[in-house]
Design a protein around this motif. Structure first.
Motif, PDB file in Angstrom:
ATOM      1  N   GLN A 141      33.388  41.866  -2.574  1.00  0.00           N
ATOM      2  CA  GLN A 141      33.478  40.648  -1.949  1.00  0.00           C
ATOM      3  C   GLN A 141      32.384  40.048  -1.332  1.00  0.00           C
ATOM      4  O   GLN A 141      31.717  40.653  -0.514  1.00  0.00           O
ATOM      5  CB  GLN A 141      34.823  40.484  -1.375  1.00  0.00           C
ATOM      6  N   PRO A 177      38.578  32.148  -9.246  1.00  0.00           N
ATOM      7  CA  PRO A 177      38.442  31.072  -8.093  1.00  0.00           C
ATOM      8  C   PRO A 177      39.810  31.052  -7.162  1.00  0.00           C
ATOM      9  O   PRO A 177      40.785  31.711  -7.949  1.00  0.00           O
ATOM     10  CB  PRO A 177      38.421  29.933  -9.123  1.00  0.00           C
ATOM     11  N   ASP A 178      39.943  30.575  -6.186  1.00  0.00           N
ATOM     12  CA  ASP A 178      41.205  30.572  -5.747  1.00  0.00           C
ATOM     13  C   ASP A 178      42.557  29.990  -6.070  1.00  0.00           C
ATOM     14  O   ASP A 178      42.334  28.862  -6.731  1.00  0.00           O
ATOM     15  CB  ASP A 178      41.083  29.854  -3.974  1.00  0.00           C
ATOM     16  N   GLY A 179      43.431  30.575  -6.217  1.00  0.00           N
ATOM     17  CA  GLY A 179      44.683  30.211  -6.766  1.00  0.00           C
ATOM     18  C   GLY A 179      44.988  30.807  -8.281  1.00  0.00           C
ATOM     19  O   GLY A 179      45.809  30.695  -8.756  1.00  0.00           O
ATOM     20  N   LYS A 228      45.705  33.411 -11.018  1.00  0.00           N
ATOM     21  CA  LYS A 228      46.647  34.550 -11.054  1.00  0.00           C
ATOM     22  C   LYS A 228      46.444  35.414 -12.182  1.00  0.00           C
ATOM     23  O   LYS A 228      46.140  34.845 -13.461  1.00  0.00           O
ATOM     24  CB  LYS A 228      47.879  34.267 -10.762  1.00  0.00           C
ATOM     25  N   LYS A 270      35.984  29.115  -5.257  1.00  0.00           N
ATOM     26  CA  LYS A 270      36.121  30.395  -4.335  1.00  0.00           C
ATOM     27  C   LYS A 270      35.632  30.066  -2.995  1.00  0.00           C
ATOM     28  O   LYS A 270      34.444  30.058  -3.000  1.00  0.00           O
ATOM     29  CB  LYS A 270      35.585  31.566  -5.182  1.00  0.00           C
ATOM     30  N   ALA A 271      36.509  29.747  -2.206  1.00  0.00           N
ATOM     31  CA  ALA A 271      35.948  29.146  -0.843  1.00  0.00           C
ATOM     32  C   ALA A 271      35.082  30.224  -0.123  1.00  0.00           C
ATOM     33  O   ALA A 271      34.042  29.881   0.452  1.00  0.00           O
ATOM     34  CB  ALA A 271      37.392  29.013   0.110  1.00  0.00           C
ATOM     35  N   ASP A 272      35.342  31.449  -0.004  1.00  0.00           N
ATOM     36  CA  ASP A 272      34.607  32.376   0.657  1.00  0.00           C
ATOM     37  C   ASP A 272      33.098  32.708  -0.189  1.00  0.00           C
ATOM     38  O   ASP A 272      32.247  32.522   0.612  1.00  0.00           O
ATOM     39  CB  ASP A 272      34.934  33.769   0.773  1.00  0.00           C
TER      40      ASP A 272
END
Length: 388
Positions: free
Chosen positions: A347, A353-355, A357, A376-378
């Motif tokens: 990582q 991407p965030d969210g 699943k 993907k925020a990070d």
């Protein structure tokens, strides 16, 4: 329309893990930003890319050879026929100018990293997710946003016993994966069999296990493992021997009737073609793991797919190595069989991407312009730091 700059930063992705061949305690990767003068929503369009895990950062090659060639090229020579976007194929050709054939080593990783960023920029300029742009240009026209993914892990590290291994794999299954992968070859055969049986014991209906030797074995050892693995009905037996030992791979097929996988350490269409010609791979059951980020990028991957079709292979037999969003887009846009995933490792470069699943072993691609890094925020935080 032109490329204003190409910026690279070598970033650590170190981890206290090991496969049968290497440890990742000093692993790095290159993060690249291709800055253009095209403006969208009041900001210049920037394409991002990075190289897959297992190969180190490529900063020197990028800075000394490939970046200068692109910045010195006539900007008009890098634009597509419409005049409205960059042309990845022309850009690839400019990077490879004055490079001899063969020698597909580290330069393929450097070019593949820049190529990823170029395609990200091209799709952003077009205002489309990359997977939809690929389906329109090179696929059926209609992308399938639902992509099969499997969870890769099961590495060796000090103090990791059967309890820790099964807990790791159970965590992947609980997150929706139906196929999990673990490393073998870093312990004696008898110990590896205990590890395999421990993971098999926690699998439910419709769940499968793949194993990966990371090229560790000679033929005798590869065959010994093949005979021991045969009763387990594994999803695949991966990279038993050296990736360029096509004779070993071909001989192994006589001892292992179930699915095998290899190809992540082949870095050109020509190497992939030699595997198909001489490696004994079987298009009805085996899997090909070519990773565009390590093998000159998508421009070269398109050539590899055409070669496979000419030799009777379907793109659905390709499940790329690397666990990155570039291959996810290729899988959705060009109809590959799926993609590797690293839920917890490497990582912020791995993952989705965030969210997003995993449901029944599949993810659904979000409708984000480009490759989707901004979702993907990070990851996008780290990428923007390179661009700025």
């Amino acid at each position: 329309m032109r490329i204003v700059d190409i910026r690279e930063q070598t970033a650590p992705i170190a981890s206290a893990i090991a496969n049968a061949y290497i440890d990742f305690s000093k692993m790095t990767c290159s993060v690249v930003a291709v800055v253009t003068d095209v403006v969208r929503d009041g900001k210049p369009v920037v394409g991002y890319g990075f190289n897959s895990n297992g190969r180190y950062g490529q900063g020197a090659l990028i800075r000394e050879r490939f970046r200068p060639r692109l910045l010195e090229a006539d900007p008009m020579a890098l634009i597509d026929a419409t005049g409205e976007n960059l042309d990845p194929h022309k850009i690839w050709a400019a990077m490879m100018r004055n490079e001899k054939p063969g020698g597909h080593g580290e330069r393929s990783v450097a070019v593949g990293t820049i190529d990823m960023a170029v395609w990200d920029a091209v799709a952003k300029i077009a205002g489309k997710p990359l997977f939809r742009l690929l389906a329109e240009r090179y696929g059926t026209g209609a992308a399938d946003p639902r992509v099969f993914v499997y969870a890769a892990g099961g590495y060796y590290y000090p103090g990791k016993g059967l309890e820790q291994l099964t807990a790791e794999m159970r965590g992947y299954l609980d997150r929706g994966y139906t196929v999990v992968k673990m490393k073998i070859g870093g312990a004696p055969l008898a110990d590896d069999l205990k590890r395999i049986e421990a993971v098999l014991s926690i699998l439910g209906p419709g769940q499968r296990l793949a194993v990966d030797a990371n090229g560790r074995f000679d033929l005798e050892t590869a065959v010994a493992y093949a005979k021991a693995l045969k009763p387990y009905d594994l999803f695949w037996y991966e990279e038993a021997g050296d990736p360029l030992d096509y004779a070993l791979q071909a001989a192994l097929a006589a001892h292992y009737p179930n699915a095998m996988a290899t190809g992540e350490n082949l870095f050109s269409m020509q190497d992939a073609r030699n595997l198909i010609r001489y490696g004994g791979m079987r298009p009805d059951r085996d899997w090909l793991q070519f990773d565009c980020a390590l093998s000159y990028g998508l421009v070269e991957y398109l050539r590899t797919i055409e070669m496979l079709k000419e030799n009777g292979w379907s793109p659905t037999r390709c499940i790329p190595h690397g666990g990155h969003q570039m291959s996810l887009n290729i899988a959705a846009g060009l109809g590959l069989g799926g993609n590797e995933s690293y839920p917890d490792l490497f990582q912020p470069y791995g993952g989705f991407p965030d969210g997003v699943k995993v449901v029944d072993g599949h993810i659904t691609m979000p409708e984000l312009p480009g490759i989707g890094f901004e979702g993907k925020a990070d990851l996008i935080k780290a990428m923007r730091a390179v661009a700025e």
